[in-house]
Enzyme design. Structure first.
Site, short mmCIF file in Angstrom:
data_model
loop_
_atom_site.label_atom_id
_atom_site.label_comp_id
_atom_site.label_asym_id
_atom_site.label_seq_id
_atom_site.Cartn_x
_atom_site.Cartn_y
_atom_site.Cartn_z
N HIS A 94 32.90 39.54 35.95
CA HIS A 94 33.74 39.42 35.07
C HIS A 94 34.52 40.12 34.08
O HIS A 94 35.33 39.93 33.15
CB HIS A 94 32.24 39.08 34.31
O1 RIB Z 1 29.73 35.75 31.06
C1 RIB Z 1 29.92 37.00 31.69
C2 RIB Z 1 30.19 37.67 30.52
O2 RIB Z 1 28.22 37.50 29.79
C3 RIB Z 1 30.10 39.61 31.20
O3 RIB Z 1 30.65 39.43 30.02
C4 RIB Z 1 28.95 39.74 31.09
O4 RIB Z 1 27.88 41.29 30.55
C5 RIB Z 1 27.95 38.82 30.08
O5 RIB Z 1 27.79 39.74 28.49
#
Ligand code: RIB
Ligand code: CA
Length: 311
Positions: A236
């Site tokens: 992500h």
């Molecule tokens: O949904 C993924 C996000 O949420 C990423 O930034 C992970 O680190 C969590 O913060």
């Protein structure tokens, strides 16, 4: 070629750690600001400094917002552990936060060539915009990890960063300025699996850095396995960084994006309007849809296990 200049706004966080390593490798990180999200802002700030210590990232770390604008904090302990890094053993932070004034840092230290990369909830960015509605005129752009065009991860409808502080996301996205959104519809295309790690690890020397990287992947994959049954982890936060340093690997499309603030089942959902329209009157941001996933994954693993980890 001169390196791009970034400020990373983060809630470390297993994937945040990878994003910070990549940002330091490919760009000049002029500042790190922290925000509550995966864990408390105190834990996140301590984690950011310990990651900087281990990977030689000599960048100021400014502590930011501890609670969402209009709701209670709901940390992601089941995924990132109570401390935000799954309890991984790391030496104590070598320094305190440079300040507890992340908002002022974001207001005063941005420049027209600096990208701001929020990879946690958008609380800090919303506070900045409340104080200076023309802030976007003073930055190169905003590369957000958050949201999604077709559903979420923390609920069926909402992605974690937006769900944690929907009011903040509403302020940021409704500005409709210089914003690119790497949502889970994009980031789920870049998955690192156990098999990927076994293959790349054989060629990597043992070092404190590779031991952290190994444990970081192991903890997040184990958390996700017990939650989802899968044995892979989406990159992500790394996507939001690489969308700035390697834009040729990503495809973004202008879209009207609204943030649901009230729905019983949909609070925190990014409602992406994909209808064809001759003209639009709502604020538009760039929504990520496609990524050269195999290239991005290999690039991440090469940096972690060949370029950085071995040092
Ligand atoms: O949904 C993924 C996000 O949420 C990423 O930034 C992970 O680190 C969590 O913060
Ligand atoms: Ca994050």
């Amino acid at each position: 070629m001169t390196k791009q200049r970034l400020i990373v706004d983060t809630d470390p966080g297993h994937d945040d750690a990878i994003a910070l390593i990549l940002a330091h490798h490919f760009a000049e990180v002029v500042g790190i600001t922290t925000v509550a999200g995966n864990t408390s802002v105190e834990n996140g700030t301590r984690n950011a400094i310990r990651i900087c210590d281990l990977f030689g990232i000599d960048t100021p770390v400014h502590r930011g917002s501890s609670t969402p604008i209009a709701s209670e904090a709901s940390f992601a302990s089941e995924v990132h552990g109570v401390d935000g890094l799954g309890g991984i053993e790391l030496p104590e932070a070598s320094r305190a936060a440079t300040s507890d004034r992340a908002i002022e840092f974001l207001l005063d230290e941005v420049e027209p060539d600096v990208w701001v990369v929020p990879i946690g909830p958008l609380t800090n960015i919303a506070e900045v915009l409340k104080r200076d509605k023309d802030w976007f005129d003073r930055i190169a752009g905003l590369s957000v990890m958050g949201g999604g065009a077709h559903g979420g991860n923390v609920t069926a409808a909402a992605e974690f960063n937006i769900h944690f502080d929907p009011e903040a996301a509403d302020i940021v996205f409704s500005a409709g300025r210089k914003t690119q959104m790497s949502g889970v519809n994009l980031t789920h295309q870049v998955q690192v699996s156990d098999a990927d790690l076994k293959a790349v690890h054989r060629a990597s020397p043992d070092s404190p850095r590779t031991r952290f990287i190994d444990q970081n992947f192991a903890r997040i994959i184990e958390s996700l396995r017990s939650l989802t049954g899968t044995t892979e982890v989406a990159m992500h936060d790394p996507c939001a960084v690489l969308a700035v340093t390697h834009p040729e690997l990503f495809e973004f499309v202008p879209r009207e994006v609204s943030v649901e603030l009230r729905g019983t089942h949909t609070r925190g959902m990014t409602v992406v309007d994909e209808r064809f329209r001759v003209s639009r009157d709502g604020p538009m941001i760039d929504v990520g849809y496609n990524v050269k996933a195999d290239v991005v994954k290999q690039l991440i693993l090469n940096v972690l296990y060949r370029d950085i980890g071995g040092a």
